[in-house]
Design a protein around this motif. Structure first.
Motif, PDB file in Angstrom:
ATOM      1  N   UNK A 128       0.849  -1.179   0.000  1.00 35.24           N
ATOM      2  CA  UNK A 128       0.000   0.000   0.000  1.00 35.24           C
ATOM      3  C   UNK A 128       0.890   1.235   0.000  1.00 35.24           C
ATOM      4  N   UNK A 129       0.659   2.177  -0.917  1.00 37.52           N
ATOM      5  CA  UNK A 129       1.504   3.382  -0.955  1.00 37.52           C
ATOM      6  C   UNK A 129       1.393   4.180   0.343  1.00 37.52           C
ATOM      7  N   UNK A 130       2.485   4.750   0.762  1.00 32.61           N
ATOM      8  CA  UNK A 130       2.485   5.562   1.972  1.00 32.61           C
ATOM      9  C   UNK A 130       1.818   6.904   1.666  1.00 32.61           C
ATOM     10  N   UNK A 131       0.882   7.336   2.508  1.00 32.26           N
ATOM     11  CA  UNK A 131       0.213   8.620   2.297  1.00 32.26           C
ATOM     12  C   UNK A 131       1.145   9.840   2.328  1.00 32.26           C
ATOM     13  N   UNK A 132       2.378   9.683   2.795  1.00 36.71           N
ATOM     14  CA  UNK A 132       3.296  10.824   2.865  1.00 36.71           C
ATOM     15  C   UNK A 132       3.803  11.240   1.488  1.00 36.71           C
ATOM     16  N   UNK A 133       3.545  10.418   0.469  1.00 34.47           N
ATOM     17  CA  UNK A 133       3.943  10.771  -0.887  1.00 34.47           C
ATOM     18  C   UNK A 133       5.378  10.435  -1.249  1.00 34.47           C
ATOM     19  N   UNK A 134       6.048   9.648  -0.439  1.00 35.83           N
ATOM     20  CA  UNK A 134       7.448   9.299  -0.704  1.00 35.83           C
ATOM     21  C   UNK A 134       7.615   8.374  -1.903  1.00 35.83           C
ATOM     22  N   UNK A 135       6.551   7.664  -2.260  1.00 29.01           N
ATOM     23  CA  UNK A 135       6.645   6.673  -3.326  1.00 29.01           C
ATOM     24  C   UNK A 135       6.937   5.280  -2.798  1.00 29.01           C
ATOM     25  N   UNK A 136       7.221   5.164  -1.515  1.00 32.69           N
ATOM     26  CA  UNK A 136       7.471   3.863  -0.884  1.00 32.69           C
ATOM     27  C   UNK A 136       6.172   3.295  -0.328  1.00 32.69           C
ATOM     28  N   UNK A 137       6.205   2.019  -0.005  1.00 35.46           N
ATOM     29  CA  UNK A 137       5.055   1.385   0.631  1.00 35.46           C
ATOM     30  C   UNK A 137       4.918   1.831   2.075  1.00 35.46           C
ATOM     31  N   UNK A 138       3.693   1.846   2.566  1.00 38.50           N
ATOM     32  CA  UNK A 138       3.422   2.293   3.935  1.00 38.50           C
ATOM     33  C   UNK A 138       4.249   1.523   4.964  1.00 38.50           C
ATOM     34  N   UNK A 139       4.277   0.207   4.862  1.00 37.01           N
ATOM     35  CA  UNK A 139       4.962  -0.614   5.867  1.00 37.01           C
ATOM     36  C   UNK A 139       6.455  -0.312   5.954  1.00 37.01           C
ATOM     37  N   UNK A 140       7.089  -0.031   4.809  1.00 36.31           N
ATOM     38  CA  UNK A 140       8.526   0.226   4.819  1.00 36.31           C
ATOM     39  C   UNK A 140       8.850   1.708   4.984  1.00 36.31           C
ATOM     40  N   UNK A 141       7.840   2.557   4.952  1.00 35.97           N
ATOM     41  CA  UNK A 141       8.050   4.002   5.090  1.00 35.97           C
ATOM     42  C   UNK A 141       7.556   4.430   6.477  1.00 35.97           C
ATOM     43  N   UNK A 142       6.471   5.123   6.556  1.00 37.20           N
ATOM     44  CA  UNK A 142       5.978   5.662   7.830  1.00 37.20           C
ATOM     45  C   UNK A 142       5.359   4.613   8.743  1.00 37.20           C
ATOM     46  N   UNK A 143       4.874   3.520   8.168  1.00 38.58           N
ATOM     47  CA  UNK A 143       4.261   2.471   8.975  1.00 38.58           C
ATOM     48  C   UNK A 143       5.202   1.870   9.997  1.00 38.58           C
ATOM     49  N   UNK A 144       6.471   1.789   9.670  1.00 38.21           N
ATOM     50  CA  UNK A 144       7.436   1.198  10.614  1.00 38.21           C
ATOM     51  C   UNK A 144       7.609   2.063  11.852  1.00 38.21           C
ATOM     52  N   UNK A 145       7.294   3.357  11.745  1.00 35.84           N
ATOM     53  CA  UNK A 145       7.340   4.253  12.909  1.00 35.84           C
ATOM     54  C   UNK A 145       6.004   4.244  13.649  1.00 35.84           C
ATOM     55  N   UNK A 146       4.915   4.375  12.897  1.00 38.94           N
ATOM     56  CA  UNK A 146       3.587   4.486  13.500  1.00 38.94           C
ATOM     57  C   UNK A 146       3.120   3.164  14.094  1.00 38.94           C
ATOM     58  N   UNK A 147       3.318   2.080  13.369  1.00 41.29           N
ATOM     59  CA  UNK A 147       2.825   0.769  13.801  1.00 41.29           C
ATOM     60  C   UNK A 147       3.909  -0.062  14.481  1.00 41.29           C
ATOM     61  N   UNK A 148       5.160   0.302  14.285  1.00 41.35           N
ATOM     62  CA  UNK A 148       6.264  -0.501  14.818  1.00 41.35           C
ATOM     63  C   UNK A 148       6.991   0.208  15.937  1.00 41.35           C
ATOM     64  N   UNK A 149       8.218  -0.229  16.139  1.00 36.97           N
ATOM     65  CA  UNK A 149       8.989   0.343  17.243  1.00 36.97           C
ATOM     66  C   UNK A 149      10.242   1.073  16.766  1.00 36.97           C
ATOM     67  N   UNK A 150      10.304   1.370  15.456  1.00 36.68           N
ATOM     68  CA  UNK A 150      11.445   2.131  14.940  1.00 36.68           C
ATOM     69  C   UNK A 150      11.230   3.621  15.175  1.00 36.68           C
TER      70      UNK A 150
END
Length: 129
Positions: free
Chosen positions: A4-26
């Motif tokens: 799923x594309x990251x809503x931040x517009x980076x062009x990366x997938x959500x999980x590997x972009x902002x999701x790792x901060x919001x949903x994870x512990x990075x």
């Protein structure tokens, strides 16, 4: 991982972009990465993340999302400092949103501090249009 594309517009997938901060512990390594992830947290109503990344000296008591706002795009205009080894940084951006079906733009220059190994949002100078 989701593509799923990251809503931040980076062009990366959500999980590997902002999701790792919001949903994870990075933790975001730069002020810009924190700013992008905070935009996504607003877009996805993740108030727990907004609270955790807001500097205690300026954090509002109520972070309830406004259900009438739909965030639709982010463009980073400029960054100043805010990298590894910096104590503070600034990120200027334009966030686009819809309110009651009408398109709006919010231009902000955000200030971030790096304390105890974490970037935190302190304040921003906002111009809406």
């Amino acid at each position: 991982m989701s593509t799923t594309p990251c809503p931040c517009g980076s062009g990366s997938g959500y999980a590997s972009c902002c999701g790792r901060f919001i949903e994870g512990d990075e933790l975001p390594e730069t002020a810009e990465a924190l700013m992008r992830s905070r935009y996504v947290a607003y877009a996805m109503s993740r108030t727990h993340y907004l609270r955790a990344t807001w500097h205690a000296s300026t954090r509002p008591a109520d972070l309830s999302p406004d259900a009438s706002i739909r965030w639709i795009g982010l463009k980073i205009l400029e960054t100043e400092a805010g990298g590894p080894g910096d104590a503070e940084g600034w990120v200027a951006f334009v966030a686009r949103y819809k309110l009651h079906g009408r398109a709006h733009r919010m231009h902000e220059r955000s200030h971030f501090l790096h304390e105890q190994g974490r970037w935190r949002y302190v304040s921003g100078e906002v111009t809406s249009s």
